[in-house]
Scaffold this active site. Structure first.
Site, PDB file in Angstrom:
ATOM      1  N   TYR A 144      -5.845 -65.611  15.259  1.00 47.46           N
ATOM      2  CA  TYR A 144      -6.248 -65.529  14.132  1.00 47.46           C
ATOM      3  C   TYR A 144      -5.463 -66.700  13.247  1.00 47.46           C
ATOM      4  CZ  TYR A 144      -7.235 -64.169   9.079  1.00 47.46           C
ATOM      5  OH  TYR A 144      -7.583 -64.086   7.678  1.00 47.46           O
ATOM      6  N   ASP A 239       1.094 -71.986  15.155  1.00 52.09           N
ATOM      7  CA  ASP A 239       0.909 -71.263  14.131  1.00 52.09           C
ATOM      8  C   ASP A 239       2.047 -69.794  14.275  1.00 52.09           C
ATOM      9  OD1 ASP A 239       0.352 -69.457  12.322  1.00 52.09           O
ATOM     10  OD2 ASP A 239      -2.097 -69.285  12.832  1.00 52.09           O
ATOM     11  N   LYS A 267       4.153 -65.408   5.642  1.00 52.10           N
ATOM     12  CA  LYS A 267       4.673 -64.090   5.968  1.00 52.10           C
ATOM     13  C   LYS A 267       6.116 -64.012   5.500  1.00 52.10           C
ATOM     14  CE  LYS A 267       1.057 -62.360   7.997  1.00 52.10           C
ATOM     15  NZ  LYS A 267      -0.294 -62.767   9.052  1.00 52.10           N
TER      16      LYS A 267
END
Ligand SMILES: *Cc1c(COP(=O)(O)O)cnc(C)c1O
Length: 430
Positions: A144, A239, A267
């Site tokens: 994702y 990522d 995050k």
């Protein structure tokens, strides 16, 4: 457990917000219950609007590696707050955070701050396309990378949880420029990347997958990916929105010793405030506006509160011994969890762990890609989730997510979680 207030808020929320939530997995649909509304959180604990207390293993889906409301982060926020909340002009805090990020990630000469992980990945592929003059993006099934159009092809996280195969609203023209291949399959990787007719601009990967549940890279997989992309002049994007500052200060790339061309962060980097970032070598980053022609901008990018929380978080993470302490805690905890699984559900589950991120798959395993992850018994996970929640343990409301250990989890917290795990295993095997 009384949850009347959460029920009432959920009803009100559904009238004004689609599904009552601002991010789909929060709705808890796949685990068969309604979402709990949160009143506050502190350290390892989260308290809902009915005053039930839980030990939190979601950690806001990764960011809260120091636990909630860490005193140093709160102090930095209070200090920044006194000076105003947004200026739309540069501040010294942005330099400070950029310097800390570049120090932690030697593969980056420069970094650009944005406000979410989605913005980071979306900007990174635009940059890779602008830099190479090619259009095709290669990704991996079950990974994702946020919700930008190009990535909603065989995507992980909520896209799997809710059983959405792709997404309406994503034009075919965009999908045809995305190729999704299986994670950890060296043969298909080589065949795809060496096919010159494909005009591949970049490969984007979660170097440790976290959004189909935790799936580590197979031995040699990342090295092969690095070698092939270098040979073929394809931009390699890691990522590290989850793994950055999670698996080591320098992320998965420092843990596995592989340097990508571009890195996406999110995050943890915002210490609980909305921040994302992407960065890499000067040669590529020089293409970004205003230095170069590839456009990317943001009204609230580099927001002073977010930068202050990020700087304070990275300072604590840089203290000697931080990651060794976290690793040891997670390793011991996972070891105890495995003993309980072997005792009560032998051959029925698989625990994948890298550092302080882990997933228990209700699946005999091994789980090494999207297909093997999808073989999990999600109904059994739902029963496990509900038993744990009733016992005061807050897990991700989906089989295909990671559980995170934070620095704030005490030995008592973990002992309590183990006790609840044992009683939940007993309950669900009946
Ligand atoms: C969470 C996540 C994103 C998206 O970040 P948002 O801040 O939710 O937009 C991108 N990539 C990975 C690996 C993620 O886990």
């Amino acid at each position: 457990m009384k949850i009347d207030n959460s029920r009432s808020y959920f009803k009100q929320a559904q009238e004004v917000i689609p599904g009552g939530v601002n991010s789909p997995v929060r709705a808890c649909k796949s685990v068969g219950c309604d979402p709990l509304f949160v009143k506050k959180a502190s350290g390892s604990k989260i308290i809902d609007v009915d005053n039930n207390e839980y030990i939190d293993f979601v950690c806001s889906w990764g960011p809260m590696i120091l636990g909630h409301n860490h005193p140093k982060v709160v102090a930095a926020l209070e200090k920044a707050l006194a000076n105003g909340t947004s200026y739309g002009a540069p501040t010294p805090l942005e330099i400070e955070l950029a310097q800390a990020v570049i120090k932690a990630f030697p593969s980056m000469d420069k970094v650009r701050f944005v406000s979410s992980g989605t913005e980071a990945t979306m900007s990174a592929i635009r940059l890779a396309r602008g830099y190479t003059g090619k259009n095709v993006v290669v990704k991996f099934d079950g990974c994702y990378h946020g919700h930008a159009d190009s990535f909603l092809v065989q995507a992980g996280s909520g896209v799997i949880t809710l059983g959405i195969p792709g997404s309406p609203g994503v034009p075919d023209d965009i999908v045809k420029n995305t190729i999704s291949i299986p994670y950890n399959d060296l043969e298909i990787l080589e065949k795809t990347l060496t096919d010159g007719s494909l005009e591949i601009a970049c490969v984007i990967i979660e170097p440790v997958a976290g959004n189909m549940g935790v799936v580590p890279p197979a031995e040699g997989f990342l090295q092969k990916l690095r070698d092939l992309t270098s040979q073929q002049n394809i931009v390699l994007i890691f990522d590290e929105v989850i793994t950055g500052f999670r698996l080591a200060l320098g992320g998965a790339q420092s843990r596995f010793g592989i340097a990508p061309d571009l890195t996406c962060l999110g995050k943890i980097i915002g210490g609980g405030l909305p921040v994302g970032a992407y960065g890499g070598k000067n040669e590529i980053m020089a293409k970004i506006a205003p230095e170069g022609p590839v456009y990317q901008a943001g009204t609230l990018s580099g927001n002073p509160l977010a930068m202050a929380a990020g700087v304070a978080t990275l300072q604590v993470l840089s203290e000697p011994g931080f990651y060794d302490r976290l690793e040891k805690k997670a390793e011991d905890f996972a070891g105890e969890l495995q003993k309980l699984a072997d005792k009560h559900l032998p051959g029925k589950t698989t625990l994948n762990r890298v550092g302080s991120m882990m997933t228990r798959f209700f699946n005999m395993g091994p789980v090494f890609d999207f297909k093997s992850a999808m073989g999990s018994d999600t109904e059994m996970y739902g029963r496990f989730f509900r038993a744990m929640l009733a016992g005061g343990i807050w897990l991700a409301p989906s089989q295909f997510e990671a559980a995170f250990i934070s620095d704030a989890h005490s030995q008592d917290d973990l002992a309590q979680a183990l006790e609840m795990t044992e009683s939940s295993f007993k309950k669900i095997k009946k």
